[in-house]
Design an enzyme around this catalytic site. Structure first.
Site, short mmCIF file in Angstrom:
data_model
loop_
_atom_site.label_atom_id
_atom_site.label_comp_id
_atom_site.label_asym_id
_atom_site.label_seq_id
_atom_site.Cartn_x
_atom_site.Cartn_y
_atom_site.Cartn_z
CG HIS A 1 94.94 59.97 66.89
ND1 HIS A 1 95.69 60.26 68.01
CD2 HIS A 1 95.54 60.62 65.86
CE1 HIS A 1 96.70 61.06 67.68
NE2 HIS A 1 96.63 61.29 66.38
CE LYS B 1 107.94 63.53 65.80
NZ LYS B 1 106.47 63.50 65.76
NE ARG C 1 94.65 68.43 64.19
CZ ARG C 1 95.80 68.37 64.84
NH1 ARG C 1 95.84 67.96 66.09
NH2 ARG C 1 96.92 68.74 64.25
CB SER D 1 99.54 63.64 70.43
OG SER D 1 98.73 62.74 69.74
#
Ligand code: PNS
Length: 195
Positions: free
Chosen positions: A19, A43, A92, A130
């Site tokens: 990040h 979440k 990515r 993460s």
């Protein structure tokens, strides 16, 4: 002169060096960049939004044109509210692309004037997420070089608290969820991207 403001929305649970790499790249091409943490009540995050904000603020204090904020609701509505012209997202690997494309096109449908800009983090972070950082840290592996020092420290604190809970020591606070060393998230969602 036209100034371009972008938002970089995400969960950042926790923020990683990937990040940070993207924030640095974004800060070079946009006049202003707002790192926007989604407040998502559905979440079950490891870190509270306040903790994530603190970590991101510490990580970005060296960038003059980067700020940190939180939002809920639609990303495009938030972007409009803060008068941003672009949404920054990281890709990515090819596996991120499908989900990101879907999201970018939906955001364009909702708000045609807003552009999504994709940037690639350094190749050395292409495997970093993460979710994996949480899992490795919770299982006792080293996360040095994967996250900034402040995040590593906060993760260790969280895990120590979780271990104390496992051993029957400690008191619950809203910010110290009793997560055991071996407890990892297994929630299944339709999205393929791992944040
Ligand atoms: O870090 P993440 O979890 O990959 O970030 C995903 C995020 C926050 C960018 C995405 O879930 C989002 O934009 N949520 C806000 C609600 C919204 O706008 N949904 C429609 C997206 S097309």
């Amino acid at each position: 002169m036209k100034r371009i403001k972008a938002i970089y929305p995400g969960s950042f649970d926790p923020p990683t060096n990937g990040h940070l790499d993207l924030i640095e790249r974004g800060s070079k091409i946009f006049d202003e960049l707002v790192v926007a943490i989604l407040r998502n009540p559905e979440k079950d995050p490891l870190f509270s939004v306040a903790d994530r904000r603190k970590m991101l603020e510490a990580m970005t204090e060296g960038f003059d044109n980067v700020s940190v904020d939180t939002f809920d609701g639609l990303t495009v509505d938030y972007a409009l509210r803060v008068e941003a012209q672009a949404i920054l997202r990281g890709i990515r690997a090819i596996s991120d692309y499908e989900y990101e494309l879907q999201m970018a096109l939906m955001n364009r449908k909702l708000q045609p004037g807003l552009e999504t800009v994709f940037m690639m983090p350094a190749a050395k972070y292409s495997y970093l997420s993460s979710r994996l950082v949480r899992e490795v840290a919770q299982l006792g592996g080293s996360i040095a070089c994967l996250v900034p020092e402040i995040v590593e420290q906060k993760l260790r604190e969280k895990i120590d608290i979780a271990n104390k809970f496992e051993n029957g020591v400690g008191t619950a606070t809203s910010n110290a969820e009793p997560r055991g060393k071996t407890k990892t998230k297994t929630k299944t969602t339709t999205r393929t991207k791992k944040s």
